[in-house]
Design an enzyme around this catalytic site. Structure first.
Site, PDB file in Angstrom:
ATOM      1  N   GLY A  15       0.560  -1.089   0.015  1.00  0.00           N
ATOM      2  CA  GLY A  15       0.011   0.044   0.031  1.00  0.00           C
ATOM      3  C   GLY A  15       0.614   1.182   0.160  1.00  0.00           C
ATOM      4  O   GLY A  15       0.463   2.190   0.676  1.00  0.00           O
ATOM      5  N   ASN A  17       1.332   2.984  -2.693  1.00  0.00           N
ATOM      6  CA  ASN A  17       0.310   3.873  -3.552  1.00  0.00           C
ATOM      7  C   ASN A  17      -0.809   4.467  -2.639  1.00  0.00           C
ATOM      8  O   ASN A  17      -0.859   5.673  -2.501  1.00  0.00           O
ATOM      9  CB  ASN A  17      -0.002   3.392  -4.959  1.00  0.00           C
ATOM     10  CG  ASN A  17       1.036   3.416  -5.954  1.00  0.00           C
ATOM     11  OD1 ASN A  17       1.328   4.527  -6.320  1.00  0.00           O
ATOM     12  ND2 ASN A  17       1.553   2.190  -5.991  1.00  0.00           N
ATOM     13  N   LEU A  93      -4.955  -7.186  -6.667  1.00  0.00           N
ATOM     14  CA  LEU A  93      -4.511  -8.267  -7.361  1.00  0.00           C
ATOM     15  C   LEU A  93      -5.548  -9.138  -8.079  1.00  0.00           C
ATOM     16  O   LEU A  93      -5.344 -10.086  -8.803  1.00  0.00           O
ATOM     17  CB  LEU A  93      -3.571  -9.313  -6.857  1.00  0.00           C
ATOM     18  CG  LEU A  93      -2.121  -8.839  -6.476  1.00  0.00           C
ATOM     19  CD1 LEU A  93      -1.142  -9.501  -5.700  1.00  0.00           C
ATOM     20  CD2 LEU A  93      -1.272  -8.268  -7.839  1.00  0.00           C
ATOM     21  N   LYS A  94      -6.789  -8.655  -7.689  1.00  0.00           N
ATOM     22  CA  LYS A  94      -8.107  -9.448  -8.127  1.00  0.00           C
ATOM     23  C   LYS A  94      -8.513  -8.631  -9.339  1.00  0.00           C
ATOM     24  O   LYS A  94      -8.747  -7.358  -9.503  1.00  0.00           O
ATOM     25  CB  LYS A  94      -8.910  -9.734  -7.035  1.00  0.00           C
ATOM     26  CG  LYS A  94      -8.433 -10.402  -5.841  1.00  0.00           C
ATOM     27  CD  LYS A  94      -8.382 -11.826  -5.919  1.00  0.00           C
ATOM     28  CE  LYS A  94      -7.643 -12.303  -4.852  1.00  0.00           C
ATOM     29  NZ  LYS A  94      -7.292 -13.833  -5.058  1.00  0.00           N
ATOM     30  N   ASN A 110      -6.687   2.383 -12.268  1.00  0.00           N
ATOM     31  CA  ASN A 110      -5.567   1.544 -11.913  1.00  0.00           C
ATOM     32  C   ASN A 110      -4.342   2.043 -11.967  1.00  0.00           C
ATOM     33  O   ASN A 110      -4.384   2.663 -12.917  1.00  0.00           O
ATOM     34  CB  ASN A 110      -5.829   0.128 -12.525  1.00  0.00           C
ATOM     35  CG  ASN A 110      -4.907  -0.677 -12.228  1.00  0.00           C
ATOM     36  OD1 ASN A 110      -4.486  -0.923 -10.769  1.00  0.00           O
ATOM     37  ND2 ASN A 110      -4.157  -1.660 -12.995  1.00  0.00           N
ATOM     38  N   HIS A 112      -0.412   1.010 -13.178  1.00  0.00           N
ATOM     39  CA  HIS A 112       0.296  -0.208 -13.659  1.00  0.00           C
ATOM     40  C   HIS A 112       1.657   0.323 -13.647  1.00  0.00           C
ATOM     41  O   HIS A 112       1.966   1.429 -14.125  1.00  0.00           O
ATOM     42  CB  HIS A 112      -0.422  -0.667 -14.780  1.00  0.00           C
ATOM     43  CG  HIS A 112       0.559  -1.737 -15.447  1.00  0.00           C
ATOM     44  ND1 HIS A 112       0.310  -3.357 -14.987  1.00  0.00           N
ATOM     45  CD2 HIS A 112       1.487  -1.998 -16.318  1.00  0.00           C
ATOM     46  CE1 HIS A 112       1.188  -4.006 -15.683  1.00  0.00           C
ATOM     47  NE2 HIS A 112       1.866  -3.116 -16.520  1.00  0.00           N
ATOM     48  N   ASP A 153      -5.723  -4.394 -17.498  1.00  0.00           N
ATOM     49  CA  ASP A 153      -4.690  -3.433 -17.823  1.00  0.00           C
ATOM     50  C   ASP A 153      -5.091  -2.811 -19.464  1.00  0.00           C
ATOM     51  O   ASP A 153      -4.108  -2.409 -20.151  1.00  0.00           O
ATOM     52  CB  ASP A 153      -3.438  -3.820 -18.038  1.00  0.00           C
ATOM     53  CG  ASP A 153      -2.745  -4.244 -16.878  1.00  0.00           C
ATOM     54  OD1 ASP A 153      -3.331  -3.714 -15.633  1.00  0.00           O
ATOM     55  OD2 ASP A 153      -1.831  -5.384 -16.691  1.00  0.00           O
ATOM     56  N   GLU A 182       5.417   6.435  -9.570  1.00  0.00           N
ATOM     57  CA  GLU A 182       3.860   6.175  -9.191  1.00  0.00           C
ATOM     58  C   GLU A 182       3.313   6.995  -8.227  1.00  0.00           C
ATOM     59  O   GLU A 182       2.242   7.612  -8.224  1.00  0.00           O
ATOM     60  CB  GLU A 182       3.789   4.459  -8.685  1.00  0.00           C
ATOM     61  CG  GLU A 182       4.174   3.449  -9.634  1.00  0.00           C
ATOM     62  CD  GLU A 182       3.961   2.273  -9.635  1.00  0.00           C
ATOM     63  OE1 GLU A 182       2.951   1.894  -8.494  1.00  0.00           O
ATOM     64  OE2 GLU A 182       4.688   1.330  -9.943  1.00  0.00           O
TER      65      GLU A 182
END
Ligand code: GRF
Length: 203
Positions: A15, A17, A93-94, A110, A112, A153, A182
């Protein structure tokens, strides 16, 4: 200004981010507030970050429900009860259930850790992304913030930033450089979306 945009951050891990979003949202001028943290893992360190910032959090795992539909209903109900406007995936991750993607279309982001559309897709997460960037001898990398649709993505890109790939880089070194980028990019991208939603609420 209208009320702040209420954000749920979905995590599965450390976490960092999430932390950058929490820190940015501490600015009274920032147009969004982190109103909820949802984790797919009980042990995610991001849950501690939520607690430290007095943000409500919830562990939501499909395996705790008898049927997928019950999991989806619980997730939708949770988002409604916290009056969530926007979802930010931050190391989640889901795959987000289709029902939620439909309801929050153009309101789920999201981040990436590579320059999409390259180096993305199912299975491309964590160190694998940076290994692939180095294997392809790319000269630059950097994070992408994109809208989430039904495919990993895949949704429209909102913002990207670039970092160089340096001579002698290992996947770990590159990951650190991208992660630093990020932490700057995600708060900027969320701010952009929040301001768009505030000025054109029905778009
Ligand atoms: C980040 O690299 C992000 O790009 C990817 O997952 C990682 C999450 O890191 N989607 P953290 O949990 O925010 O530290």
């Amino acid at each position: 200004m209208k009320r702040k945009i209420r954000v749920a951050v979905f995590i599965s891990g450390g976490g960092t981010n999430l932390q950058s979003l929490i820190d940015s949202a501490a600015d009274p001028e920032y147009p969004a507030e982190i109103a909820l943290v949802v984790s797919s893992k009980r042990t995610a360190y991001g849950l501690e970050r939520a607690k430290a910032a007095s943000i409500p959090s919830k562990v939501l795992r499909k395996k705790d429900f008898d049927a997928d539909a019950q999991f989806v209903s619980a997730a939708v109900e949770l988002l409604h009860s916290h009056e969530i406007d926007v979802i930010c995936l931050a190391g989640y991750l889901k795959l987000v259930p289709e029902e939620i993607v439909r309801e929050f279309r153009h309101r789920i982001l999201n981040i990436h850790p590579a320059l999409l559309p390259d180096f993305g897709g199912e299975g491309m997460y964590g160190m694998r992304v940076h290994e692939a960037v180095l294997a392809a001898k790319a000269r630059e990398s950097g994070p992408t913030v994109h809208f989430v649709d039904e495919i990993y993505d895949h949704g429209n890109i909102l913002m990207q930033s670039k970092v160089p790939v340096l001579e002698g880089d290992t996947p770990e070194k590159l990951q650190r450089r991208v992660l630093e980028a990020e932490h700057k990019l995600y708060p900027q991208a969320l701010k952009k979306l929040a301001l768009d939603l505030i000025t054109t609420p029905n778009s």
